[in-house]
Design a protein around this motif. Structure first.
Motif, mmCIF file in Angstrom:
data_model
loop_
_atom_site.group_PDB
_atom_site.id
_atom_site.type_symbol
_atom_site.label_atom_id
_atom_site.label_comp_id
_atom_site.label_asym_id
_atom_site.label_seq_id
_atom_site.Cartn_x
_atom_site.Cartn_y
_atom_site.Cartn_z
ATOM 1 N N THR A 77 33.533 -33.234 14.482
ATOM 2 C CA THR A 77 32.701 -32.307 13.725
ATOM 3 C C THR A 77 31.859 -33.073 12.720
ATOM 4 N N THR A 89 37.678 -33.938 12.252
ATOM 5 C CA THR A 89 36.671 -33.440 11.322
ATOM 6 C C THR A 89 36.114 -34.616 10.521
ATOM 7 N N MET A 111 30.388 -28.273 11.428
ATOM 8 C CA MET A 111 31.439 -27.561 10.707
ATOM 9 C C MET A 111 31.219 -27.738 9.210
ATOM 10 N N CYS A 130 30.333 -33.050 20.005
ATOM 11 C CA CYS A 130 30.208 -32.953 18.547
ATOM 12 C C CYS A 130 29.667 -31.573 18.188
ATOM 13 N N ALA A 171 34.491 -24.156 15.409
ATOM 14 C CA ALA A 171 34.686 -25.532 15.870
ATOM 15 C C ALA A 171 35.916 -25.630 16.775
#
Length: 245
Positions: free
Chosen positions: A31, A7, A54, A51, A65
Motif C-alpha cells: 500500500t 502497508t 491506503m 500496489c 486495501a
C-alpha cells in the motif's frame, strides 16, 4: 508461499521488504499513500505484486486495501504494518493539539485499524501472522518525540493484546522494535541529528533500509511458523544498550 500485505510499501524499508519477499517467491500487495511512483517498482514480479492506495486517516480505505488483496491473490496470509511517520521533533508544549492527534493517529490508531480490517481475512487460514513496527522511542525516547513515543509504546501493548485475542484462531502477532534507520524520514531531521544518532550506536553506523527489511522478513517467517507470538523483537543495532552505558 505466503500472500502478504505490506502497508507503507513506498517507503525505504517497505520497498526493500517487498523485494526481499518477492525474490523468495511470495505474493505481495503493497500500500502507498502519496508516492505511487515509489510503489510501482517490482515490474519483474508483476504477476505476484500489486500496489493499492491506503490512507491511515481514512479507515474505509484500509478495508478497501484488504479487499483488493483478497481479489488479487485469493486471500491474505500475513500483514506487515510499516506505515507511519514520526514527523519533526517538537516539544509537547509547543505542539498544536492537531499535530499531536495526527502523530498518534498515524502511528497507533492507524495500525490498530489496519489490523482490525485484516483480521477477519487472516483467521480464515490455519495459520497467519501480523508483524507490527515499534521504535526505540518506546523505551528510550529523545526530547521532542513525546507523541511518537506514546504511539509506539501503544503498539507494543497492542501486540500482546491482539496475540492473546487470536492465538486460538491460528493468528500470531509479533512486534519489531527498530532503532535509527537511514531513511528519508531520518534525512529530514538534518545532519546534526543524524550525527547524534550515529554516535549513539556501538558501530557508529546507522543501518540501511535493507538491513531493517532483512530483520522484519525473518521475524515474519518466524511468526507465520508460530515460533514467535506476542513478543517484541528488539532490532536497534545496540542503540538502547549503548545509550544506557
Amino acid at each position: 508461499m505466503a500472500r502478504i500485505m505490506i502497508t507503507g510499501a513506498s517507503g525505504g524499508i517497505g520497498r526493500a521488504l517487498c523485494e526481499h519477499l518477492l525474490s523468495e517467491g511470495h505474493s505481495v500487495m503493497g500500500t502507498y499513500w502519496r508516492h505511487l511512483e515509489n510503489a510501482r517498482f517490482c515490474t519483474t514480479y508483476k504477476d505476484r505484486f500489486a500496489c493499492v492506495p491506503m490512507d491511515l486517516g481514512e479507515p474505509a480505505s484500509m478495508d478497501r486495501a484488504v479487499e483488493e488483496g483478497v481479489r488479487c491473490f485469493g486471500g491474505i496470509d500475513a500483514v506487515v504494518a510499516l506505515a507511519g511517520s514520526a514527523g519533526n521533533p517538537e516539544f509537547l508544549i509547543r505542539a498544536k493539539p492537531q499535530r499531536v492527534m495526527d502523530v498518534v493517529f498515524q502511528n497507533l490508531v492507524g495500525t490498530i485499524l489496519t489490523a482490525r480490517a485484516a483480521v477477519p481475512q487472516l483467521i480464515k487460514n490455519r495459520s497467519s501472522a501480523i508483524v507490527l513496527i515499534s521504535s526505540v522511542s518506546a523505551v528510550a525516547p529523545s526530547a521532542g518525540m513525546t507523541a511518537y513515543a506514546a504511539a509506539k509504546s501503544g503498539i507494543e501493548g497492542f501486540t500482546l493484546a491482539l496475540a492473546r485475542e487470536y492465538a486460538g484462531r491460528g493468528l500470531a502477532v509479533t512486534c519489531v522494535r527498530l532503532g535509527p534507520i537511514r531513511t528519508q524520514m531520518l534525512a529530514e531531521l538534518g545532519d546534526a541529528a543524524i550525527d547524534r544518532l550515529s554516535a549513539a550506536l556501538p558501530t557508529k553506523q546507522i543501518p540501511l533500509p535493507d538491513d531493517a527489511a532483512s530483520v522484519i522478513k525473518d521475524v515474519l517467517v518466524g511468526t507465520l511458523a508460530g515460533r514467535l507470538n506476542g513478543g517484541v523483537v528488539n532490532a536497534d543495532a545496540g542503540y538502547t544498550v549503548w545509550r544506557a552505558m
